[in-house]
Design a protein around this motif. Structure first.
Motif, PDB file in Angstrom:
ATOM      1  N   THR A 212      39.328  24.462   0.873  1.00 36.31           N
ATOM      2  CA  THR A 212      39.869  25.442   1.821  1.00 36.31           C
ATOM      3  C   THR A 212      40.980  24.899   2.699  1.00 36.31           C
ATOM      4  OG1 THR A 212      38.329  24.966   3.652  1.00 36.31           O
ATOM      5  CG2 THR A 212      37.585  26.522   1.944  1.00 36.31           C
ATOM      6  N   GLY A 213      41.170  23.583   2.736  1.00 40.55           N
ATOM      7  CA  GLY A 213      42.189  23.018   3.614  1.00 40.55           C
ATOM      8  C   GLY A 213      41.819  23.056   5.073  1.00 40.55           C
ATOM      9  N   LEU A 214      40.531  23.262   5.378  1.00 38.73           N
ATOM     10  CA  LEU A 214      40.043  23.316   6.752  1.00 38.73           C
ATOM     11  C   LEU A 214      38.840  22.383   6.889  1.00 38.73           C
ATOM     12  CD1 LEU A 214      40.111  27.182   7.286  1.00 38.73           C
ATOM     13  CD2 LEU A 214      41.700  25.524   8.294  1.00 38.73           C
ATOM     14  N   PRO A 215      38.548  21.934   8.109  1.00 40.90           N
ATOM     15  CA  PRO A 215      37.343  21.115   8.302  1.00 40.90           C
ATOM     16  C   PRO A 215      36.100  21.994   8.344  1.00 40.90           C
ATOM     17  CG  PRO A 215      38.477  21.419  10.393  1.00 40.90           C
ATOM     18  CD  PRO A 215      39.340  22.075   9.345  1.00 40.90           C
ATOM     19  N   PRO A 216      34.934  21.427   8.075  1.00 41.66           N
ATOM     20  CA  PRO A 216      33.701  22.211   8.201  1.00 41.66           C
ATOM     21  C   PRO A 216      33.340  22.396   9.671  1.00 41.66           C
ATOM     22  CG  PRO A 216      33.178  19.935   7.681  1.00 41.66           C
ATOM     23  CD  PRO A 216      34.679  20.031   7.664  1.00 41.66           C
ATOM     24  N   GLY A 247      41.801  30.446  -1.788  1.00 45.16           N
ATOM     25  CA  GLY A 247      43.080  30.835  -2.389  1.00 45.16           C
ATOM     26  C   GLY A 247      44.268  30.361  -1.580  1.00 45.16           C
ATOM     27  N   GLU A 248      44.107  30.276  -0.263  1.00 46.11           N
ATOM     28  CA  GLU A 248      45.197  29.771   0.569  1.00 46.11           C
ATOM     29  C   GLU A 248      45.435  28.289   0.309  1.00 46.11           C
ATOM     30  OE1 GLU A 248      44.802  32.614   4.506  1.00 46.11           O
ATOM     31  OE2 GLU A 248      43.352  30.990   4.253  1.00 46.11           O
ATOM     32  N   ARG A 249      44.356  27.533   0.164  1.00 47.36           N
ATOM     33  CA  ARG A 249      44.494  26.093  -0.093  1.00 47.36           C
ATOM     34  C   ARG A 249      45.086  25.818  -1.466  1.00 47.36           C
ATOM     35  NH1 ARG A 249      45.694  20.996   1.079  1.00 47.36           N
ATOM     36  NH2 ARG A 249      44.104  19.448   0.553  1.00 47.36           N
ATOM     37  N   TRP A 250      44.511  26.421  -2.491  1.00 41.97           N
ATOM     38  CA  TRP A 250      44.971  26.124  -3.849  1.00 41.97           C
ATOM     39  C   TRP A 250      46.237  26.897  -4.195  1.00 41.97           C
ATOM     40  CZ3 TRP A 250      43.358  22.472  -7.399  1.00 41.97           C
ATOM     41  CH2 TRP A 250      42.409  21.587  -6.870  1.00 41.97           C
ATOM     42  N   GLY A 251      46.482  27.997  -3.506  1.00 40.22           N
ATOM     43  CA  GLY A 251      47.757  28.673  -3.664  1.00 40.22           C
ATOM     44  C   GLY A 251      48.906  27.812  -3.167  1.00 40.22           C
ATOM     45  N   ARG A 252      48.675  27.072  -2.080  1.00 35.35           N
ATOM     46  CA  ARG A 252      49.721  26.189  -1.548  1.00 35.35           C
ATOM     47  C   ARG A 252      50.088  25.100  -2.555  1.00 35.35           C
ATOM     48  NH1 ARG A 252      54.196  26.301   1.110  1.00 35.35           N
ATOM     49  NH2 ARG A 252      54.812  25.213  -0.797  1.00 35.35           N
ATOM     50  N   ARG A 534      47.049  17.942 -13.216  1.00 38.59           N
ATOM     51  CA  ARG A 534      47.319  18.390 -11.845  1.00 38.59           C
ATOM     52  C   ARG A 534      46.011  18.700 -11.118  1.00 38.59           C
ATOM     53  NH1 ARG A 534      52.688  18.828 -11.699  1.00 38.59           N
ATOM     54  NH2 ARG A 534      53.845  19.802 -13.424  1.00 38.59           N
ATOM     55  N   LEU A 535      45.095  19.337 -11.799  1.00 36.85           N
ATOM     56  CA  LEU A 535      43.809  19.673 -11.203  1.00 36.85           C
ATOM     57  C   LEU A 535      43.098  18.405 -10.734  1.00 36.85           C
ATOM     58  CD1 LEU A 535      41.877  22.101 -10.732  1.00 36.85           C
ATOM     59  CD2 LEU A 535      40.949  21.678 -13.005  1.00 36.85           C
ATOM     60  N   TRP A 536      43.110  17.392 -11.573  1.00 31.57           N
ATOM     61  CA  TRP A 536      42.490  16.108 -11.214  1.00 31.57           C
ATOM     62  C   TRP A 536      43.193  15.509  -9.990  1.00 31.57           C
ATOM     63  CZ3 TRP A 536      38.279  13.692 -13.541  1.00 31.57           C
ATOM     64  CH2 TRP A 536      38.003  12.389 -13.107  1.00 31.57           C
ATOM     65  N   MET A 537      44.505  15.533  -9.996  1.00 27.38           N
ATOM     66  CA  MET A 537      45.288  14.959  -8.892  1.00 27.38           C
ATOM     67  C   MET A 537      44.952  15.632  -7.569  1.00 27.38           C
ATOM     68  SD  MET A 537      49.445  14.915  -8.472  1.00 27.38           S
ATOM     69  CE  MET A 537      49.560  16.707  -8.410  1.00 27.38           C
ATOM     70  N   TRP A 538      44.871  16.959  -7.571  1.00 29.15           N
ATOM     71  CA  TRP A 538      44.616  17.675  -6.319  1.00 29.15           C
ATOM     72  C   TRP A 538      43.188  17.450  -5.822  1.00 29.15           C
ATOM     73  CZ3 TRP A 538      47.356  22.287  -8.984  1.00 29.15           C
ATOM     74  CH2 TRP A 538      48.740  22.176  -8.805  1.00 29.15           C
ATOM     75  N   HIS A 539      42.284  17.036  -6.712  1.00 30.62           N
ATOM     76  CA  HIS A 539      40.918  16.720  -6.279  1.00 30.62           C
ATOM     77  C   HIS A 539      40.750  15.255  -5.877  1.00 30.62           C
ATOM     78  CE1 HIS A 539      38.362  20.210  -6.580  1.00 30.62           C
ATOM     79  NE2 HIS A 539      38.845  20.535  -7.768  1.00 30.62           N
ATOM     80  N   SER A 577      39.358  28.900 -16.498  1.00 30.21           N
ATOM     81  CA  SER A 577      38.864  29.220 -15.157  1.00 30.21           C
ATOM     82  C   SER A 577      38.988  28.009 -14.236  1.00 30.21           C
ATOM     83  CB  SER A 577      37.397  29.655 -15.219  1.00 30.21           C
ATOM     84  OG  SER A 577      36.815  29.641 -13.927  1.00 30.21           O
ATOM     85  N   LEU A 578      39.768  28.129 -13.169  1.00 33.98           N
ATOM     86  CA  LEU A 578      39.886  27.043 -12.206  1.00 33.98           C
ATOM     87  C   LEU A 578      38.572  26.807 -11.476  1.00 33.98           C
ATOM     88  CD1 LEU A 578      43.378  27.479 -10.496  1.00 33.98           C
ATOM     89  CD2 LEU A 578      42.687  25.765 -12.162  1.00 33.98           C
ATOM     90  N   LYS A 579      37.876  27.888 -11.133  1.00 36.00           N
ATOM     91  CA  LYS A 579      36.631  27.722 -10.371  1.00 36.00           C
ATOM     92  C   LYS A 579      35.575  26.980 -11.178  1.00 36.00           C
ATOM     93  CE  LYS A 579      37.219  31.471  -7.023  1.00 36.00           C
ATOM     94  NZ  LYS A 579      36.630  32.635  -6.340  1.00 36.00           N
TER      95      LYS A 579
END
Length: 788
Positions: A212-216, A247-252, A534-539, A577-579
């Motif tokens: 999510t790009g946010l802290p818990p 979607g906001e995090r992974w859309g970015r 790319r998916l691996w890199m972003w994780h 499926s990305l999810k």
């Protein structure tokens, strides 16, 4: 002399190749990656197009004794003296000549101001140049037969996860999914052991930022700590994937690849008033888990797919193609044929790097110097985009194409409104014919014009449509005024059609849909690999294949090649499926490892190439900004809509991206490139970042709000135990409680700050300012902007 070159267009060489060629540059001359990128994309193409004819080793007549085709002769200069003074553009003969202040270079016409500005910036940076004399003219032609054996140009293999003889219960528990078996097998071969699992607080903070790009929140952390079920973390992952902020995090991430912005940049920095509709489409489709293959197809050719009955769905297919339109364009270029071919070049470059992991743009002027990509391949692909209409007109300052979103409601309103306009027009004509008084005619004319202006408008989106199908000739040296004799049929790169034959493109079609569907075929050797990487890199913070947008011959084969191919096949097996891929990755023991390091292992594997542990990562600009606001309860979570100014408290993805005046906070934290594809965000450490965290009004305001919240939820009496409030601050900022030494230091900080603020008469205000200072100091720590 060839016409003026767009510095957004011609690319004569790939960046990684330039790194290879600069091997003989001494340590004192090391070039920063961002400077090398700047030279290769902004400087070298212009030199090739406008200077080599008279100032290179191959010039028929060398003018003024000046050579510009290699670094040392360029620095030395010609008969008139040194070409430039490092770091001092205004004192440099090169800049004066480009400005036509002294000599007039090029002699047949001054270069566009943005191009000259690039040379000014280049000299200001010290004129970094990788072209050593020793390497000039010694490039060997690409061996196509050998290139055909390159791993990335061949089918994706279907490796079986290795069978491992597990040595103990820990290894049995550790290998929870096939990813772990690939990793453990490689670790064993090198004599490494995987790091232990991260603690629950670290896991939830890592996962929440990841998705999510946010802290818990403290409440979310407490709920996870209290859940002792075996699937507790899986429930956290599912909750985060269902959050709209996913979607906001992974859309970015995706917007980085496709050079999203809200203004044109280039020569005419007009706003792109409807680019946000494409941005919102990306966020929504990622939240909906639109399969990645369809996500790609719709952006390349959504307008060519069968239109569904549902208006919203039909509009989405048009909106998706905004990806092809949002790039920078030289709108005031008066050679409009050149403007169009430069736009095509920009599209080819972006699509090939994003989807294929290839630098096709380097084959515009000549056969690719390092990869099996001939100029014929470039123009075969460019013909597809040339046959696509991106621009609405060829006016002095041209306008990009926008299309209306379908709406029966607006259509009906327009019909009814048109009837009112027709009635008003008829009344106006009647008054004129009846020779009415002048005031009546003026009043009716005003009413008529008002109705015309009030016609209900369709919502418009940036989009493309089919143009005139055209096969392009090869442009000699990339010059559209020097076409070759043969038209090149529209098709896909030949090195890849060996593995996956290209579909036929009908004469009356552009070929965009055929190209898009060919790209996402399960048999394609690159697309699934590029996306899995790319998916691996972003994780994980680092990709399995080091150069995520260049899978060509200069790329380094991945150490975990079998894992990369297995991931690519899993992406296809999971129906793109990305999810599902997020769940697969995040529920692996590999992703859940701690970042703790063993000194001996670090010495043997300093880059963590064998995946011994998690990588500690600094957050990008957007989650840093959003977190600052979030912890102070100041973040506005309203989603979607037109971009906001830099003073907004909405999430950073909704802040306007002005290509000519980027938000300073973004550039401070390494989001600096808005014109081109970004394969991976850099993470520099510079003093301006610390200064921002210490002095920004946004940090001050959020720290004060956090302090007020904490003090209102805990005892506000100074004489009481302060540790609960200190713990509350740490839990909000770091998702953990304070250690005893941290409590001791915090109490000392509060006492000393309270003394410094003794002049503040109101005790409550002094206490608030004291705690605000503590919150602000902690927000300026590394822990706040890093994820373990």
């Amino acid at each position: 002399m060839p016409p003026a070159s767009s510095h957004y267009g011609l690319r004569s060489i790939v960046i990684l190749a330039a790194i290879a060629l600069s091997g003989s540059v001494g340590a004192d001359d090391a070039i920063k990656p961002e400077d090398l990128t700047f030279f290769e994309e902004r400087i070298r193409p212009v030199l090739v197009e406008h200077c080599y004819e008279c100032h290179s080793a191959n010039s028929k007549i060398l003018r003024g004794g000046l050579l510009v085709d290699s670094r040392d002769p360029f620095r030395k200069g010609g008969e008139s003296g040194p070409a430039f003074v490092d770091g001092k553009p205004d004192e440099s003969l090169l800049i004066k000549s480009l400005r036509h202040d002294t000599y007039e270079m090029p002699p047949k016409g001054k270069l566009p101001d943005p191009v000259i500005a690039d040379f000014v910036e280049w000299v200001r940076r010290g004129a970094p140049d990788p072209r050593t004399t020793a390497t000039q003219g010694k490039l060997k032609p690409v061996d196509w037969e050998a290139a055909a054996k390159h791993w990335a140009f061949n089918p994706v293999t279907n490796p079986v996860p290795p069978e491992i003889q597990l040595a103990n219960d820990r290894e049995t528990q550790w290998t929870v999914n096939p990813i772990d078996r690939f990793v453990l097998s490689k670790l064993r071969q090198e004599g490494f052991h995987p790091a232990p699992q991260a603690d629950k607080r670290t896991l939830i903070r890592r996962a929440t930022f990841d998705l999510t790009g946010l802290p818990p929140t403290p409440q979310e952390v407490d709920a996870f700590l209290a859940d002792e079920s075996s699937d507790a973390f899986a429930k956290v992952v599912d909750r985060l994937l269902s959050s709209p902020h996913y979607g906001e995090r992974w859309g970015r991430h995706w917007l980085d690849l496709v050079r999203y912005a809200d203004s044109n940049g280039a020569d005419e920095n007009h706003g792109l008033p409807n680019s946000w509709r494409y941005r919102d489409w990306v966020i929504r489709k990622i939240n909906e888990d639109l399969p990645l293959d369809q996500f790609i197809v719709q952006q390349l050719a959504g307008d060519l797919l069968p239109a569904p009955d549902d208006e919203k769905a039909a509009g989405d297919l048009i909106t998706a193609t905004g990806m092809l339109v949002i790039g920078p364009k030289m709108l005031a270029e008066q050679d409009k044929d050149k403007m169009i071919i430069d736009i095509v070049d920009e599209q080819v470059d972006n699509v090939s790097r994003t989807m294929l992991g290839l630098t096709m743009g380097c084959a515009r002027c000549h056969d690719h110097k390092f990869d099996p990509l001939a100029a014929r391949d470039y123009y075969a692909l460019a013909g597809i985009f040339y046959s696509t209409k991106t621009m609405a007109n060829r006016d002095f300052v041209s306008l990009w194409l926008e299309r209306p979103l379908p709406s029966k409601d607006i259509e009906a309103k327009r019909v009814a409104h048109q009837a009112m306009i027709d009635q008003a027009k008829a009344e106006l004509e009647r008054l004129k014919n009846a020779s009415a008084a002048e005031d009546q005619i003026k009043a009716q004319q005003a009413a008529f014009e008002k109705l015309e202006k009030e016609m209900p408008a369709f919502e418009m989106v940036m989009s493309v449509t089919e143009g005139t199908p055209t096969d392009l000739p090869i442009h000699l040296r990339g010059n559209h005024l020097a076409p070759g004799p043969e038209k090149i049929s529209r098709t896909m790169p030949s090195i890849l059609t060996r593995v996956l034959p290209a579909p036929a493109i009908a004469a009356e079609k552009s070929g965009r849909l055929e190209f898009a569907e060919w790209l996402v075929s399960p048999q394609h050797p690159l697309t699934s690999r590029v996306m899995a990487n790319r998916l691996w890199m972003w994780h994980f913070g680092k990709p399995l294949m080091k150069s995520p947008s260049n899978f060509g011959l200069q790329s380094e084969p991945p150490l975990h090649a079998e894992l990369l191919d297995w991931m690519a096949q899993e992406l296809i097996r999971h129906k793109w499926s990305l999810k599902e891929m997020h769940r697969l990755i995040m529920l692996s023991s590999t992703w859940q490892m701690s970042s703790s390091a063993t000194p001996a292992d670090e010495e043997r594997d300093p880059e963590n190439r064998f995946l011994r542990r998690s990588n500690r990562r600094r957050l990008e600009a957007e989650p840093i900004r959003d977190s600052i606001l979030f912890v102070g309860n100041q973040l506005d979570l309203q989603m979607f809509g037109a971009p906001s100014g830099t003073d907004t408290k909405r999430r950073a993805i909704y802040v306007s991206i002005n290509r000519a005046a980027l938000y300073e906070m973004f550039s401070t934290f390494d989001y600096v490139e808005t014109d081109n594809h970004i394969e991976q965000r850099p993470a520099t450490i510079v003093p301006s970042q610390a200064l921002f965290m210490m002095n920004s009004p946004m940090v001050f305001d959020s720290a004060k709000s956090l302090a007020a919240t904490v003090l209102s939820q805990t005892s506000s009496a100074p004489s009481t135990d302060q540790s609960p409030a200190i713990h509350a601050v740490f839990e909000r900022l770091f998702a953990r409680r304070a250690e005893p030494l941290e409590i001791e230091r915090s109490l000392k900080f509060l006492q000393e700050t309270d003394l410094l603020l003794a002049s503040v008469p109101d005790p409550a205000e002094r206490r608030l300012q004291t705690w605000s200072a503590l919150c602000r100091s902690l927000m300026a720590s590394n822990e706040f902007v890093y994820v373990d």
